[in-house]
Write an enzyme that holds these catalytic residues in place. Sequence first.
Site, mmCIF file in Angstrom:
data_model
loop_
_atom_site.group_PDB
_atom_site.id
_atom_site.type_symbol
_atom_site.label_atom_id
_atom_site.label_comp_id
_atom_site.label_asym_id
_atom_site.label_seq_id
_atom_site.Cartn_x
_atom_site.Cartn_y
_atom_site.Cartn_z
ATOM 1 N N ASN A 9 16.265 -5.607 -1.547
ATOM 2 C CA ASN A 9 15.137 -6.380 -2.065
ATOM 3 C C ASN A 9 15.597 -6.932 -3.407
ATOM 4 O O ASN A 9 15.720 -6.193 -4.380
ATOM 5 C CB ASN A 9 13.923 -5.459 -2.217
ATOM 6 C CG ASN A 9 12.669 -6.221 -2.614
ATOM 7 O OD1 ASN A 9 12.719 -7.421 -2.894
ATOM 8 N ND2 ASN A 9 11.551 -5.530 -2.646
ATOM 9 N N ARG A 94 14.830 -8.372 2.511
ATOM 10 C CA ARG A 94 13.455 -8.828 2.399
ATOM 11 C C ARG A 94 13.492 -10.300 1.984
ATOM 12 O O ARG A 94 14.099 -10.648 0.967
ATOM 13 C CB ARG A 94 12.726 -8.033 1.327
ATOM 14 C CG ARG A 94 11.337 -8.526 1.164
ATOM 15 C CD ARG A 94 10.649 -7.910 -0.006
ATOM 16 N NE ARG A 94 9.235 -8.199 0.117
ATOM 17 C CZ ARG A 94 8.305 -7.559 -0.538
ATOM 18 N NH1 ARG A 94 8.625 -6.591 -1.343
ATOM 19 N NH2 ARG A 94 7.053 -7.893 -0.378
ATOM 20 N N HIS A 182 3.009 -10.228 2.096
ATOM 21 C CA HIS A 182 2.925 -8.756 2.159
ATOM 22 C C HIS A 182 2.932 -8.264 3.600
ATOM 23 O O HIS A 182 2.449 -7.171 3.903
ATOM 24 C CB HIS A 182 1.664 -8.225 1.431
ATOM 25 C CG HIS A 182 1.704 -8.429 -0.054
ATOM 26 N ND1 HIS A 182 0.643 -8.915 -0.774
ATOM 27 C CD2 HIS A 182 2.705 -8.226 -0.946
ATOM 28 C CE1 HIS A 182 0.976 -9.007 -2.048
ATOM 29 N NE2 HIS A 182 2.227 -8.597 -2.175
ATOM 30 N N ARG A 242 -0.364 -13.316 -11.671
ATOM 31 C CA ARG A 242 -0.692 -14.536 -10.913
ATOM 32 C C ARG A 242 -2.207 -14.724 -10.855
ATOM 33 O O ARG A 242 -2.961 -13.764 -10.792
ATOM 34 C CB ARG A 242 -0.134 -14.440 -9.490
ATOM 35 C CG ARG A 242 1.365 -14.619 -9.434
ATOM 36 C CD ARG A 242 1.917 -14.398 -8.040
ATOM 37 N NE ARG A 242 2.760 -13.230 -7.980
ATOM 38 C CZ ARG A 242 3.070 -12.569 -6.871
ATOM 39 N NH1 ARG A 242 2.593 -12.965 -5.702
ATOM 40 N NH2 ARG A 242 3.853 -11.503 -6.909
ATOM 41 N N ARG A 286 -2.072 0.614 -15.489
ATOM 42 C CA ARG A 286 -2.143 1.864 -16.274
ATOM 43 C C ARG A 286 -2.500 1.564 -17.723
ATOM 44 O O ARG A 286 -3.335 2.241 -18.318
ATOM 45 C CB ARG A 286 -0.802 2.612 -16.221
ATOM 46 C CG ARG A 286 -0.651 3.430 -14.957
ATOM 47 C CD ARG A 286 0.758 3.874 -14.774
ATOM 48 N NE ARG A 286 1.627 2.716 -14.575
ATOM 49 C CZ ARG A 286 2.814 2.757 -14.004
ATOM 50 N NH1 ARG A 286 3.296 3.907 -13.606
ATOM 51 N NH2 ARG A 286 3.526 1.670 -13.826
ATOM 52 N N GLY A 331 1.024 0.091 -5.409
ATOM 53 C CA GLY A 331 0.950 0.809 -6.690
ATOM 54 C C GLY A 331 -0.459 1.157 -7.155
ATOM 55 O O GLY A 331 -0.755 2.316 -7.448
ATOM 56 N N ILE A 332 -1.347 0.156 -7.231
ATOM 57 C CA ILE A 332 -2.706 0.413 -7.708
ATOM 58 C C ILE A 332 -3.523 1.095 -6.601
ATOM 59 O O ILE A 332 -4.218 2.085 -6.846
ATOM 60 C CB ILE A 332 -3.377 -0.914 -8.148
ATOM 61 C CG1 ILE A 332 -2.587 -1.547 -9.296
ATOM 62 C CG2 ILE A 332 -4.824 -0.685 -8.541
ATOM 63 C CD1 ILE A 332 -3.042 -2.960 -9.677
ATOM 64 N N GLU A 334 -2.609 2.992 -4.185
ATOM 65 C CA GLU A 334 -2.224 4.377 -3.893
ATOM 66 C C GLU A 334 -2.504 5.317 -5.058
ATOM 67 O O GLU A 334 -2.694 6.517 -4.852
ATOM 68 C CB GLU A 334 -0.714 4.435 -3.556
ATOM 69 C CG GLU A 334 -0.378 3.778 -2.238
ATOM 70 C CD GLU A 334 1.128 3.583 -2.044
ATOM 71 O OE1 GLU A 334 1.918 4.368 -2.596
ATOM 72 O OE2 GLU A 334 1.504 2.620 -1.342
ATOM 73 N N GLU A 381 7.579 -0.640 2.945
ATOM 74 C CA GLU A 381 8.123 -1.925 3.406
ATOM 75 C C GLU A 381 9.595 -1.790 3.809
ATOM 76 O O GLU A 381 10.047 -2.443 4.743
ATOM 77 C CB GLU A 381 7.975 -2.966 2.286
ATOM 78 C CG GLU A 381 6.519 -3.334 2.039
ATOM 79 C CD GLU A 381 6.260 -3.870 0.647
ATOM 80 O OE1 GLU A 381 6.299 -3.071 -0.324
ATOM 81 O OE2 GLU A 381 6.007 -5.071 0.505
HETATM 82 P P1 ADP Z 1 5.111 -4.357 -6.922
HETATM 83 O O1 ADP Z 1 4.159 -5.385 -6.366
HETATM 84 O O2 ADP Z 1 5.927 -4.856 -8.078
HETATM 85 O O3 ADP Z 1 5.891 -3.581 -5.875
HETATM 86 P P2 ADP Z 1 3.691 -1.854 -7.268
HETATM 87 O O4 ADP Z 1 3.215 -1.734 -5.864
HETATM 88 O O5 ADP Z 1 4.710 -0.892 -7.758
HETATM 89 O O6 ADP Z 1 4.135 -3.318 -7.626
HETATM 90 O O7 ADP Z 1 2.404 -1.748 -8.217
HETATM 91 C C1 ADP Z 1 2.475 -1.899 -9.593
HETATM 92 C C2 ADP Z 1 1.055 -1.674 -10.155
HETATM 93 O O8 ADP Z 1 0.639 -0.333 -9.807
HETATM 94 C C3 ADP Z 1 0.991 -1.774 -11.672
HETATM 95 O O9 ADP Z 1 -0.191 -2.490 -12.070
HETATM 96 C C4 ADP Z 1 0.852 -0.321 -12.102
HETATM 97 O O10 ADP Z 1 0.129 -0.182 -13.294
HETATM 98 C C5 ADP Z 1 0.053 0.256 -10.946
HETATM 99 N N1 ADP Z 1 0.150 1.706 -10.943
HETATM 100 C C6 ADP Z 1 1.219 2.467 -10.626
HETATM 101 N N2 ADP Z 1 0.930 3.783 -10.816
HETATM 102 C C7 ADP Z 1 -0.356 3.836 -11.263
HETATM 103 C C8 ADP Z 1 -1.252 4.874 -11.636
HETATM 104 N N3 ADP Z 1 -0.877 6.149 -11.591
HETATM 105 N N4 ADP Z 1 -2.497 4.541 -12.031
HETATM 106 C C9 ADP Z 1 -2.888 3.252 -12.083
HETATM 107 N N5 ADP Z 1 -2.099 2.227 -11.735
HETATM 108 C C10 ADP Z 1 -0.858 2.504 -11.343
#
Ligand code: ADP
Length: 402
Positions: A9, A94, A182, A242, A286, A331-332, A334, A381
Amino acid sequence: MIPVLVVLNAGSSSLKFQLFEREGDAEPRLTCKGAFDGLGGAARFIARDAGGVTLGENAWAPEAGFGHEEALMHLVSWLREHQGGRQLAAIGHRVVHGGEAFTGPVLVDDEVIRTLESLSPLAPLHQPHNLAPIRIVRRRLPSLPQVACFDTAFHRTQPDLATLFALPREVRDRGVRRYGFHGLSYDYIASVLKEYDPRLAAGRVVVAHLGNGASLCALRAGVSIATTMGLSALDGLPMGTRCGAMDPGAVFFMLREMKLTPDAAERMLYSHSGLLGVSGLSNDMRVLREQAAENPDARRAINLFVYRITREVGSLVAALGGLDGLVFTAGIGENDAATRAEVSARLAWTGMTLDDAANKAGGPLISSGAGPGAWVIPTNEELVIARQTSSVLRTARARLAS
Ligand code: ADP
Protein backbone atom coordinates in the site's frame (compact mmCIF):
# COMPACT_ATOMS: atom_id res chain seq x y z
CA MET A 1 9.54 -23.65 -0.70
CA ILE A 2 6.48 -21.95 0.76
CA PRO A 3 5.14 -19.28 -1.62
CA VAL A 4 4.64 -15.83 -0.07
CA LEU A 5 2.65 -12.88 -1.30
CA VAL A 6 3.67 -9.31 -0.58
CA VAL A 7 0.80 -6.87 -0.16
CA LEU A 8 1.77 -3.24 -0.81
CA ASN A 9 0.00 0.00 0.00
CA ALA A 10 2.02 2.93 -1.33
CA GLY A 11 1.58 6.59 -0.35
CA SER A 12 3.50 9.73 -1.27
CA SER A 13 6.33 9.15 1.26
CA SER A 14 5.43 5.76 2.70
CA LEU A 15 5.23 2.13 1.67
CA LYS A 16 3.34 -0.27 3.93
CA PHE A 17 3.73 -3.98 3.37
CA GLN A 18 2.41 -7.28 4.70
CA LEU A 19 3.63 -10.79 3.89
CA PHE A 20 1.25 -13.70 3.59
CA GLU A 21 2.07 -17.37 3.25
CA ARG A 22 -0.11 -19.11 0.75
CA GLU A 23 -0.48 -22.86 0.68
CA GLY A 24 -2.82 -24.26 -1.96
CA ASP A 25 -6.37 -22.98 -1.65
CA ALA A 26 -6.09 -22.17 2.08
CA GLU A 27 -6.73 -18.65 3.38
CA PRO A 28 -3.47 -16.61 3.09
CA ARG A 29 -1.74 -16.41 6.50
CA LEU A 30 -0.08 -13.19 7.73
CA THR A 31 3.55 -13.75 8.75
CA CYS A 32 5.09 -10.29 8.80
CA LYS A 33 4.16 -6.64 8.41
CA GLY A 34 6.04 -3.40 8.26
CA ALA A 35 6.55 -0.05 6.61
CA PHE A 36 8.95 2.40 5.12
CA ASP A 37 8.24 6.01 5.92
CA GLY A 38 9.98 9.32 5.35
CA LEU A 39 10.80 8.18 1.77
CA GLY A 40 12.71 10.83 -0.15
CA GLY A 41 13.99 12.28 3.16
CA ALA A 42 15.00 10.69 6.49
CA ALA A 43 13.72 7.23 5.59
CA ARG A 44 13.02 4.45 8.09
CA PHE A 45 12.19 0.76 7.73
CA ILE A 46 10.64 -1.55 10.27
CA ALA A 47 9.34 -5.12 9.96
CA ARG A 48 7.56 -7.09 12.67
CA ASP A 49 6.22 -10.62 12.83
CA ALA A 50 2.49 -11.31 13.23
CA GLY A 51 2.89 -11.14 17.01
CA GLY A 52 4.54 -7.68 16.89
CA VAL A 53 8.14 -8.80 17.53
CA THR A 54 10.62 -6.63 15.57
CA LEU A 55 12.36 -8.60 12.80
CA GLY A 56 14.30 -5.82 11.12
CA GLU A 57 14.92 -2.07 11.38
CA ASN A 58 16.94 0.47 9.35
CA ALA A 59 17.26 4.21 8.95
CA TRP A 60 18.81 6.34 6.20
CA ALA A 61 20.03 9.94 6.29
CA PRO A 62 18.27 12.38 3.91
CA GLU A 63 21.49 12.58 1.82
CA ALA A 64 21.11 8.89 0.94
CA GLY A 65 18.21 9.85 -1.38
CA PHE A 66 16.29 6.75 -0.29
CA GLY A 67 12.99 6.73 -2.19
CA HIS A 68 10.33 4.25 -3.32
CA GLU A 69 12.63 2.37 -5.70
CA GLU A 70 15.32 1.88 -3.04
CA ALA A 71 12.62 0.82 -0.56
CA LEU A 72 11.24 -1.85 -2.90
CA MET A 73 14.66 -3.26 -3.68
CA HIS A 74 15.56 -3.20 0.04
CA LEU A 75 12.35 -5.10 0.82
CA VAL A 76 13.05 -7.77 -1.81
CA SER A 77 16.63 -8.36 -0.61
CA TRP A 78 15.52 -8.26 3.05
CA LEU A 79 12.94 -10.94 2.22
CA ARG A 80 15.56 -13.11 0.53
CA GLU A 81 17.86 -12.83 3.55
CA HIS A 82 15.33 -13.12 6.35
CA GLN A 83 12.52 -15.24 5.01
CA GLY A 84 14.54 -18.35 4.20
CA GLY A 85 12.60 -21.29 2.79
CA ARG A 86 10.00 -18.97 1.29
CA GLN A 87 9.64 -17.93 -2.30
CA LEU A 88 8.26 -14.56 -3.37
CA ALA A 89 5.30 -15.60 -5.56
CA ALA A 90 3.67 -12.26 -6.37
CA ILE A 91 2.99 -8.72 -5.24
CA GLY A 92 -0.58 -7.55 -4.64
CA HIS A 93 -1.07 -3.78 -4.83
CA ARG A 94 -3.78 -1.60 -3.45
CA VAL A 95 -4.91 0.66 -6.30
CA VAL A 96 -7.55 3.21 -5.49
CA HIS A 97 -9.26 3.59 -8.90
CA GLY A 98 -10.10 0.84 -11.38
CA GLY A 99 -12.50 3.07 -13.35
CA GLU A 100 -14.98 1.35 -15.67
CA ALA A 101 -12.28 -0.91 -17.12
CA PHE A 102 -11.56 -3.00 -14.01
CA THR A 103 -14.38 -4.49 -11.98
CA GLY A 104 -12.13 -7.05 -10.28
CA PRO A 105 -8.45 -7.68 -9.52
CA VAL A 106 -6.18 -7.93 -12.56
CA LEU A 107 -2.77 -9.37 -13.43
CA VAL A 108 -0.60 -6.39 -14.36
CA ASP A 109 0.94 -6.00 -17.82
CA ASP A 110 2.02 -2.89 -19.74
CA GLU A 111 -1.45 -2.37 -21.18
CA VAL A 112 -3.01 -2.52 -17.67
CA ILE A 113 -0.47 0.03 -16.42
CA ARG A 114 -1.34 2.39 -19.30
CA THR A 115 -5.08 2.12 -18.54
CA LEU A 116 -4.49 2.73 -14.83
CA GLU A 117 -2.35 5.78 -15.60
CA SER A 118 -5.21 7.19 -17.65
CA LEU A 119 -7.36 7.06 -14.49
CA SER A 120 -4.98 9.24 -12.43
CA PRO A 121 -7.03 12.43 -13.00
CA LEU A 122 -9.92 10.71 -11.17
CA ALA A 123 -7.79 10.14 -8.04
CA PRO A 124 -4.90 12.60 -8.39
CA LEU A 125 -3.72 12.31 -4.80
CA HIS A 126 -3.67 8.51 -4.60
CA GLN A 127 -3.45 6.82 -8.00
CA PRO A 128 0.02 8.08 -9.05
CA HIS A 129 1.49 6.86 -5.72
CA ASN A 130 -0.24 3.47 -6.10
CA LEU A 131 1.16 3.06 -9.62
CA ALA A 132 4.76 4.10 -8.89
CA PRO A 133 5.79 0.77 -7.24
CA ILE A 134 3.98 -1.22 -9.95
CA ARG A 135 6.11 0.48 -12.61
CA ILE A 136 9.31 0.04 -10.59
CA VAL A 137 8.73 -3.70 -10.07
CA ARG A 138 7.81 -4.14 -13.74
CA ARG A 139 11.14 -2.59 -14.71
CA ARG A 140 13.40 -4.11 -12.04
CA LEU A 141 11.79 -7.56 -11.57
CA PRO A 142 9.86 -8.12 -14.83
CA SER A 143 9.13 -11.81 -14.23
CA LEU A 144 7.49 -11.27 -10.81
CA PRO A 145 3.68 -11.42 -11.17
CA GLN A 146 1.86 -8.33 -9.89
CA VAL A 147 -1.85 -8.04 -9.20
CA ALA A 148 -3.74 -4.74 -8.92
CA CYS A 149 -6.66 -4.78 -6.44
CA PHE A 150 -9.10 -1.90 -6.57
CA ASP A 151 -10.99 0.15 -4.00
CA THR A 152 -13.70 0.79 -6.58
CA ALA A 153 -14.35 -2.80 -7.74
CA PHE A 154 -16.58 -3.95 -4.86
CA HIS A 155 -19.16 -1.33 -5.88
CA ARG A 156 -19.59 -2.76 -9.41
CA THR A 157 -22.90 -4.24 -8.19
CA GLN A 158 -24.52 -0.83 -7.67
CA PRO A 159 -27.63 -0.37 -9.80
CA ASP A 160 -27.31 2.09 -12.67
CA LEU A 161 -29.30 4.81 -10.87
CA ALA A 162 -26.94 4.73 -7.89
CA THR A 163 -24.01 5.52 -10.19
CA LEU A 164 -25.54 8.36 -12.22
CA PHE A 165 -24.85 12.07 -11.86
CA ALA A 166 -27.58 14.20 -13.43
CA LEU A 167 -25.16 15.48 -16.06
CA PRO A 168 -25.32 15.56 -19.85
CA ARG A 169 -24.31 12.53 -21.84
CA GLU A 170 -21.01 13.99 -23.11
CA VAL A 171 -19.77 14.22 -19.51
CA ARG A 172 -21.03 10.73 -18.57
CA ASP A 173 -19.33 9.34 -21.66
CA ARG A 174 -15.99 10.51 -20.22
CA GLY A 175 -16.51 8.16 -17.24
CA VAL A 176 -17.85 10.88 -14.92
CA ARG A 177 -20.14 8.84 -12.63
CA ARG A 178 -20.27 7.56 -9.07
CA TYR A 179 -17.83 4.69 -8.47
CA GLY A 180 -17.30 4.51 -4.69
CA PHE A 181 -14.19 3.57 -2.68
CA HIS A 182 -13.03 1.65 0.42
CA GLY A 183 -14.21 -1.43 -1.49
CA LEU A 184 -11.41 -3.65 -0.13
CA SER A 185 -12.60 -2.84 3.38
CA TYR A 186 -16.28 -3.46 2.53
CA ASP A 187 -15.33 -6.70 0.77
CA TYR A 188 -13.68 -7.90 3.99
CA ILE A 189 -16.64 -6.91 6.19
CA ALA A 190 -19.11 -8.58 3.79
CA SER A 191 -16.97 -11.74 3.85
CA VAL A 192 -17.11 -12.07 7.66
CA LEU A 193 -20.68 -10.92 8.46
CA LYS A 194 -21.97 -14.50 8.61
CA GLU A 195 -19.50 -15.27 11.42
CA TYR A 196 -21.15 -12.52 13.51
CA ASP A 197 -24.81 -13.10 12.59
CA PRO A 198 -26.16 -15.00 9.55
CA ARG A 199 -29.14 -12.59 9.43
CA LEU A 200 -26.73 -9.72 8.84
CA ALA A 201 -25.06 -11.55 5.97
CA ALA A 202 -28.45 -12.03 4.29
CA GLY A 203 -29.93 -8.67 5.32
CA ARG A 204 -29.77 -4.88 4.87
CA VAL A 205 -26.61 -3.48 6.43
CA VAL A 206 -24.91 -0.09 6.44
CA VAL A 207 -21.13 -0.31 6.95
CA ALA A 208 -19.44 2.83 8.29
CA HIS A 209 -15.74 2.87 7.34
CA LEU A 210 -14.59 5.74 9.56
CA GLY A 211 -10.84 6.31 9.30
CA ASN A 212 -8.83 9.23 7.98
CA GLY A 213 -10.83 8.60 4.82
CA ALA A 214 -14.48 7.87 5.61
CA SER A 215 -17.45 6.50 3.72
CA LEU A 216 -20.60 4.42 4.14
CA CYS A 217 -21.74 1.44 2.10
CA ALA A 218 -25.22 -0.09 1.84
CA LEU A 219 -25.01 -3.88 1.62
CA ARG A 220 -27.94 -6.03 0.60
CA ALA A 221 -27.11 -9.71 1.15
CA GLY A 222 -23.42 -8.75 1.23
CA VAL A 223 -23.50 -6.85 -2.06
CA SER A 224 -22.95 -3.08 -2.46
CA ILE A 225 -26.05 -1.26 -3.68
CA ALA A 226 -25.03 2.32 -2.80
CA THR A 227 -22.16 4.20 -1.21
CA THR A 228 -21.38 7.77 -0.19
CA MET A 229 -18.23 8.33 -2.26
CA GLY A 230 -18.57 9.13 -5.94
CA LEU A 231 -16.21 9.83 -8.82
CA SER A 232 -13.39 10.77 -6.48
CA ALA A 233 -12.61 10.08 -2.83
CA LEU A 234 -13.85 13.60 -1.93
CA ASP A 235 -17.58 12.93 -1.86
CA GLY A 236 -19.88 11.87 0.98
CA LEU A 237 -18.80 12.24 4.60
CA PRO A 238 -16.44 14.92 5.87
CA MET A 239 -13.10 13.18 6.56
CA GLY A 240 -9.81 13.90 8.34
CA THR A 241 -8.77 16.51 5.77
CA ARG A 242 -11.33 16.08 2.93
CA CYS A 243 -14.53 18.10 2.64
CA GLY A 244 -17.07 15.40 1.76
CA ALA A 245 -20.26 16.30 -0.13
CA MET A 246 -20.72 19.98 -0.82
CA ASP A 247 -22.44 22.25 -3.30
CA PRO A 248 -20.30 22.33 -6.49
CA GLY A 249 -21.25 26.02 -6.60
CA ALA A 250 -18.85 26.58 -3.69
CA VAL A 251 -15.97 25.53 -5.96
CA PHE A 252 -16.90 28.16 -8.55
CA PHE A 253 -17.03 30.74 -5.76
CA MET A 254 -13.53 29.74 -4.64
CA LEU A 255 -12.23 29.97 -8.21
CA ARG A 256 -13.92 33.21 -9.25
CA GLU A 257 -14.29 35.27 -6.09
CA MET A 258 -11.35 33.99 -4.06
CA LYS A 259 -9.13 33.66 -7.16
CA LEU A 260 -7.92 30.19 -6.21
CA THR A 261 -6.32 28.20 -9.03
CA PRO A 262 -7.90 24.78 -9.70
CA ASP A 263 -4.81 23.17 -8.09
CA ALA A 264 -5.10 25.34 -4.97
CA ALA A 265 -8.83 24.62 -4.69
CA GLU A 266 -8.14 20.90 -5.05
CA ARG A 267 -5.48 21.04 -2.32
CA MET A 268 -7.91 22.87 -0.05
CA LEU A 269 -10.68 20.29 -0.54
CA TYR A 270 -8.39 17.26 -0.17
CA SER A 271 -5.87 18.38 2.43
CA HIS A 272 -7.14 21.35 4.46
CA SER A 273 -10.84 20.64 4.92
CA GLY A 274 -12.87 18.07 6.88
CA LEU A 275 -12.16 17.68 10.62
CA LEU A 276 -8.95 19.70 10.20
CA GLY A 277 -10.63 22.54 8.32
CA VAL A 278 -13.61 22.87 10.67
CA SER A 279 -11.61 22.52 13.91
CA GLY A 280 -8.61 24.56 12.72
CA LEU A 281 -6.76 22.15 15.01
CA SER A 282 -6.27 18.59 13.79
CA ASN A 283 -7.47 15.86 11.48
CA ASP A 284 -6.91 13.32 14.25
CA MET A 285 -10.04 12.26 16.15
CA ARG A 286 -8.01 11.49 19.30
CA VAL A 287 -6.77 15.09 19.44
CA LEU A 288 -10.26 16.48 18.82
CA ARG A 289 -11.76 14.30 21.57
CA GLU A 290 -9.08 15.43 24.03
CA GLN A 291 -9.79 19.10 23.26
CA ALA A 292 -13.55 18.97 22.73
CA ALA A 293 -14.51 20.08 26.27
CA GLU A 294 -12.50 23.35 26.06
CA ASN A 295 -12.33 24.02 22.34
CA PRO A 296 -15.70 24.78 20.69
CA ASP A 297 -14.22 24.38 17.19
CA ALA A 298 -13.03 20.85 18.01
CA ARG A 299 -16.52 20.03 19.34
CA ARG A 300 -18.11 21.54 16.22
CA ALA A 301 -15.94 19.42 13.90
CA ILE A 302 -16.95 16.25 15.76
CA ASN A 303 -20.61 17.30 15.79
CA LEU A 304 -20.55 17.90 12.03
CA PHE A 305 -18.88 14.50 11.43
CA VAL A 306 -21.55 12.71 13.49
CA TYR A 307 -24.43 14.74 11.98
CA ARG A 308 -23.28 14.01 8.42
CA ILE A 309 -22.82 10.30 9.17
CA THR A 310 -26.36 10.00 10.50
CA ARG A 311 -27.88 11.96 7.59
CA GLU A 312 -26.09 9.73 5.11
CA VAL A 313 -27.11 6.58 7.01
CA GLY A 314 -30.71 7.81 6.59
CA SER A 315 -30.17 8.11 2.85
CA LEU A 316 -28.72 4.58 2.61
CA VAL A 317 -31.55 3.14 4.75
CA ALA A 318 -33.94 4.63 2.17
CA ALA A 319 -31.93 3.01 -0.64
CA LEU A 320 -32.03 -0.34 1.20
CA GLY A 321 -35.71 -0.05 2.18
CA GLY A 322 -34.90 -0.68 5.86
CA LEU A 323 -32.06 -1.53 8.18
CA ASP A 324 -31.04 -4.78 9.89
CA GLY A 325 -27.59 -3.75 11.09
CA LEU A 326 -24.98 -1.00 11.27
CA VAL A 327 -21.28 -1.94 11.31
CA PHE A 328 -18.55 0.42 12.53
CA THR A 329 -15.02 -0.16 11.21
CA ALA A 330 -11.58 1.51 10.56
CA GLY A 331 -9.60 3.74 12.97
CA ILE A 332 -12.45 5.83 14.40
CA GLY A 333 -15.18 3.19 13.94
CA GLU A 334 -13.15 0.51 15.73
CA ASN A 335 -11.67 2.65 18.51
CA ASP A 336 -13.81 5.67 19.29
CA ALA A 337 -16.70 4.59 21.54
CA ALA A 338 -17.85 8.23 21.84
CA THR A 339 -18.40 8.59 18.06
CA ARG A 340 -20.28 5.26 18.00
CA ALA A 341 -22.47 6.41 20.92
CA GLU A 342 -23.23 9.80 19.33
CA VAL A 343 -24.08 8.24 15.95
CA SER A 344 -26.28 5.57 17.57
CA ALA A 345 -28.14 8.17 19.66
CA ARG A 346 -29.07 10.08 16.48
CA LEU A 347 -30.24 6.83 14.91
CA ALA A 348 -32.66 5.95 17.74
CA TRP A 349 -35.49 6.48 15.20
CA THR A 350 -34.40 3.26 13.46
CA GLY A 351 -35.16 1.34 16.69
CA MET A 352 -31.45 0.79 17.38
CA THR A 353 -30.61 0.70 21.11
CA LEU A 354 -26.98 1.09 22.14
CA ASP A 355 -25.66 -1.13 24.94
CA ASP A 356 -23.34 1.36 26.68
CA ALA A 357 -21.19 -1.20 28.45
CA ALA A 358 -20.73 -3.31 25.30
CA ASN A 359 -19.89 -0.16 23.32
CA LYS A 360 -17.24 0.91 25.84
CA ALA A 361 -15.83 -2.63 25.78
CA GLY A 362 -15.57 -2.47 21.96
CA GLY A 363 -18.23 -5.03 20.99
CA PRO A 364 -18.51 -6.82 18.64
CA LEU A 365 -22.30 -6.49 19.32
CA ILE A 366 -22.88 -3.07 20.91
CA SER A 367 -26.69 -2.91 20.80
CA SER A 368 -29.51 -4.69 22.62
CA GLY A 369 -33.20 -5.24 21.95
CA ALA A 370 -35.18 -6.14 18.87
CA GLY A 371 -34.14 -3.18 16.63
CA PRO A 372 -31.30 -3.16 14.10
CA GLY A 373 -28.02 -4.43 15.57
CA ALA A 374 -24.97 -2.19 15.93
CA TRP A 375 -21.60 -3.90 15.54
CA VAL A 376 -17.88 -3.17 15.73
CA ILE A 377 -15.93 -5.30 13.24
CA PRO A 378 -12.21 -4.62 12.59
CA THR A 379 -11.47 -4.38 8.89
CA ASN A 380 -8.61 -6.12 7.07
CA GLU A 381 -8.01 -4.67 3.61
CA GLU A 382 -4.61 -6.38 3.28
CA LEU A 383 -6.13 -9.83 3.70
CA VAL A 384 -8.58 -9.06 0.89
CA ILE A 385 -5.66 -8.04 -1.36
CA ALA A 386 -3.86 -11.29 -0.45
CA ARG A 387 -7.02 -13.31 -1.21
CA GLN A 388 -7.55 -11.55 -4.53
CA THR A 389 -3.88 -11.86 -5.53
CA SER A 390 -3.93 -15.55 -4.70
CA SER A 391 -7.09 -16.10 -6.71
CA VAL A 392 -5.78 -14.22 -9.78
CA LEU A 393 -2.58 -16.31 -9.68
CA ARG A 394 -4.60 -19.54 -9.47
CA THR A 395 -6.72 -18.55 -12.46
CA ALA A 396 -3.64 -17.52 -14.48
CA ARG A 397 -1.92 -20.86 -13.71
CA ALA A 398 -5.05 -22.82 -14.60
CA ARG A 399 -5.28 -20.96 -17.92
CA LEU A 400 -1.63 -21.69 -18.70
CA ALA A 401 -2.10 -25.38 -17.85
CA SER A 402 -5.18 -25.83 -20.06
P1 ADP B 1 -6.51 5.58 7.39
O1 ADP B 1 -7.74 6.01 6.63
O2 ADP B 1 -5.35 6.52 7.23
O3 ADP B 1 -6.17 4.11 7.28
P2 ADP B 1 -7.27 4.87 10.10
O4 ADP B 1 -8.29 3.86 9.72
O5 ADP B 1 -6.02 4.41 10.75
O6 ADP B 1 -6.93 5.84 8.91
O7 ADP B 1 -7.99 5.93 11.07
C1 ADP B 1 -7.34 7.06 11.55
C2 ADP B 1 -8.33 7.78 12.49
O8 ADP B 1 -8.67 6.89 13.57
C3 ADP B 1 -7.74 9.03 13.12
O9 ADP B 1 -8.71 10.09 13.13
C4 ADP B 1 -7.47 8.60 14.55
O10 ADP B 1 -7.58 9.65 15.46
C5 ADP B 1 -8.61 7.61 14.78
N1 ADP B 1 -8.32 6.77 15.93
C6 ADP B 1 -7.41 5.79 16.03
N2 ADP B 1 -7.40 5.28 17.29
C7 ADP B 1 -8.34 5.98 17.99
C8 ADP B 1 -8.83 5.95 19.33
N3 ADP B 1 -8.34 5.09 20.22
N4 ADP B 1 -9.81 6.81 19.67
C9 ADP B 1 -10.31 7.68 18.78
N5 ADP B 1 -9.90 7.76 17.51
C10 ADP B 1 -8.94 6.93 17.12
